[in-house]
Design an enzyme around this catalytic site. Structure first.
Site, PDB file in Angstrom:
ATOM      1  CG  HIS A 124      -1.741  -0.922   1.087  1.00 51.96           C
ATOM      2  ND1 HIS A 124      -1.745  -2.224   2.014  1.00 51.96           N
ATOM      3  CD2 HIS A 124      -3.090  -1.146   0.697  1.00 51.96           C
ATOM      4  CE1 HIS A 124      -2.582  -2.934   1.994  1.00 51.96           C
ATOM      5  NE2 HIS A 124      -3.522  -2.620   1.191  1.00 51.96           N
ATOM      6  N   GLY A 134      -9.661   9.311   0.899  1.00 48.23           N
ATOM      7  CA  GLY A 134     -10.664   8.453   1.551  1.00 48.23           C
ATOM      8  C   GLY A 134     -11.571   9.373   2.441  1.00 48.23           C
ATOM      9  N   GLY A 174     -12.832  -0.739  17.086  1.00 49.49           N
ATOM     10  CA  GLY A 174     -11.378  -0.633  16.700  1.00 49.49           C
ATOM     11  C   GLY A 174     -10.389  -0.911  17.716  1.00 49.49           C
ATOM     12  CB  ALA A 194      -3.521  11.429   8.280  1.00 49.60           C
TER      13      ALA A 194
END
Length: 584
Positions: free
Chosen positions: A217, A401, A483, A554
């Protein structure tokens, strides 16, 4: 670099459209991705694979007779959403359950698990296999944390062959897990890859140097060396993999499938030169190479690099590996062509019914739309910077995204408001659209956040500061519960939790929503900046933790930007109301 594209955010959708148009013999378009265009044997297990786009032939190129029954296709380098996985699985289901296969990345795990749970609630037997073949991404004692790279192919191929042969779900899962346990991969890169519309690659390697242990990626390598000769590279790859012979096996006398995979811009001729020495080294170690694969099987756009995979066979695995298959990018043996499906699946999303809402809640829905519009504007203005930050130690897809997700949320909220939805329904529809269109970890988490706030404000009352604070607390609980991130892991949780606490405290002291949100937004901004001092403990950045020191997360930055932008809409609405009152 990627030269041919229209709108970068539309690249994945347009790519899928073109792929289906050119490969209709094998695949048909379904909501969320592609499925076989041919009929499958009823009452057999269906294998549905998937992941982010940008890796062709993975994943769509592996759909066809003898291989996968469908592929859920996410945005560039981002996992497909739970809705996409669910839709493809429903289209591919043959009546004996669905096995989901994907690489072991946080976003994929989140979304595929959500889809699995939804399918199970509907009475469909659904299992999962997360591929963990990359030896560079975690030590042997933490194999469950390893990511999936080119070893996806071995696991998917034998699982699909088992399903095609009529194996039960239990046996198909056992085959997939055994294949995963017997697959090891290791890779290198000479240059990074560049996403459509980006001016710079996700990472760079100094001239004359080679990144060792990189991902697919755009994640940078875990080490760096001088560029070796082809023979020296073969020795590095084989030597590393032979330090991890699967438990219970020994190298001498073993039969292995070697896969020398090109990552996008290394020429086939170069790969053949490297494989020449790989074959010699395997023979010297007493291994017998079975059906070697040399070529592009799991790529990363234009990355210059290669990886070597060794798949350690037993008699059953070898039979399944050699079973006939006919997919766009992987064919072997003779497959009797099956009849085509009657037609393409309906791609239109069902129009959700709008529940009744009070006038007060419908007015609040307009403010929700304004807040989402402000979030869209701030993400659009910062999309490249968010991608740059994410590329320091991750895959660089966070900006695009977030852009896809927030745009979809605004579109859904606009439609909801036009149809008279209340605040909760508007937030719920926006949440589903964000998660579906963004994919990836951030898509799942922002979908959870909007839905939690919607649950708290409802459709029947005027949302007050207390309800909003309760919703934010619910968002934090949902995100951390699903998560598993906690404060200090260098994720958006490092902003969300202090924002939640500051908002709750300010509301509890009697401040208005506008003032409380503003104070909490200031705390969020500071918390985002402070993530620069943290090491990532979750997600794709974890194997490259040191590279991210000095750079904020980010996801934390985008959350801080959004909460500040939302506060601006509250302040503007408050000022407008004051002006109206004074002029009355």
């Amino acid at each position: 670099m990627t030269r041919l594209f229209n709108e970068p955010a539309a690249f994945a959708d347009e790519m899928i459209e073109g792929f289906v148009a050119s490969h209709g013999r094998w695949v048909r378009r379904v909501s969320g991705g592609v499925a076989r265009s041919t009929k499958s044997t009823p009452d057999t297990v269906a294998l549905v694979i998937g992941g982010g786009s940008g890796h062709y032939p993975a994943f769509a190129g592996l759909v066809g007779q003898g291989l996968a029954h469908g592929a859920a296709m996410g945005n560039l380098f981002a996992s497909p959403s739970a809705q996409q996985v669910y839709s493809v699985a429903k289209a591919a289901n043959n009546g004996a359950g669905v096995l989901l296969g994907y690489g072991n990345y946080a976003g994929d795990v989140l979304h595929f698990t959500q889809a699995q749970e939804r399918l199970r609630r509907e009475g469909i037997d659904c299992r999962s296999i997360a591929v963990t073949d990359d030896v560079s991404s975690a030590p042997l004692e933490e194999r469950a944390k390893r990511r999936g790279i080119a070893g996806d192919l071995t696991v998917f191929k034998v699982a699909a062959a088992a399903a095609e042969a009529g194996y039960s779900m239990d046996r198909t899962v056992e085959i997939a897990e055994r294949a995963n346990d017997r697959t090891r991969s290791f890779g290198v890169a000479f240059t990074g890859c560049t996403l459509p519309g980006a001016e710079n690659p996700l990472f760079t390697v100094p001239e004359g140097r080679m990144a060792v242990g990189m991902g697919i990626h755009g994640e940078p390598g875990i080490d760096e060396t001088g560029i070796p000769t082809a023979d020296e590279l073969a020795e590095l790859l084989v030597g590393k993999l032979l330090t991890e012979v699967p438990e219970g096996l020994q190298a001498r006398g073993a039969r292995v499938v070697p896969i020398l995979n090109g990552l996008g811009s290394v020429k086939y001729e170069e790969l053949f030169v490297v494989y020449r020495r790989v074959a010699q080294l395997l023979a010297e170690a007493g291994l017998e190479a079975v059906d070697p694969q040399v070529g592009e099987l799991v790529t990363s756009f234009d990355m210059a690099g290669t990886s070597l995979t060794l798949f350690w066979l037993d008699e059953e695995l070898e039979t399944l590996w050699n079973a006939p298959a006919d997919a766009p990018a992987f064919r072997r043996g003779a497959v009797t062509a099956a009849a085509l499906e009657a037609g393409d699946a309906d791609l239109a999303d069902p129009v959700a019914a709008i529940p009744d809402a009070t006038d007060e809640s419908r007015a609040a829905a307009v403010r929700v739309l304004a807040a989402l519009g402000a979030a869209k504007d701030v993400i659009d203005a910062n999309v490249e910077e968010l991608g740059r930050i994410d590329a320091i130690a991750g895959d660089g897809d966070h900006g695009i995204g977030m852009e896809r997700g927030v745009r979809a949320a605004v579109e859904a909220a606009t439609g909801a408001v036009e149809r008279g939805a209340g605040a909760a329904t508007t937030l719920h529809l926006a949440a589903d659209a964000w998660a579906d269109r963004a994919g990836g970890t951030s898509g799942a988490l922002w979908g959870m956040a909007l839905r939690a706030v919607g649950d708290a404000v409802g459709d029947s009352t005027t949302p007050d500061a207390g309800a909003v604070a309760t919703g934010v607390a619910g968002a934090a609980a949902a995100i951390m519960g699903f998560g598993k991130a906690k404060v200090g892991d260098k994720t958006l949780v490092d902003v969300l939790v202090p924002f939640r606490d500051a908002l709750s405290a300010a509301v509890g002291s009697g401040q208005s929503l506008t003032d409380a949100w503003g104070a909490a937004a200031t705390v969020a901004q500071q918390a985002a900046e402070e993530t620069a001092n943290l090491l990532p403990l979750m997600g794709r950045a974890r194997p490259h933790a040191e590279k991210s020191l000095g750079t904020p997360d980010a996801g934390a930055v985008s959350m801080a930007l959004i909460v500040r932008a939302i506060h601006n809409t509250f302040a503007e609405a408050k000022a407008a109301a004051t002006t109206t009152k004074e002029n009355a």
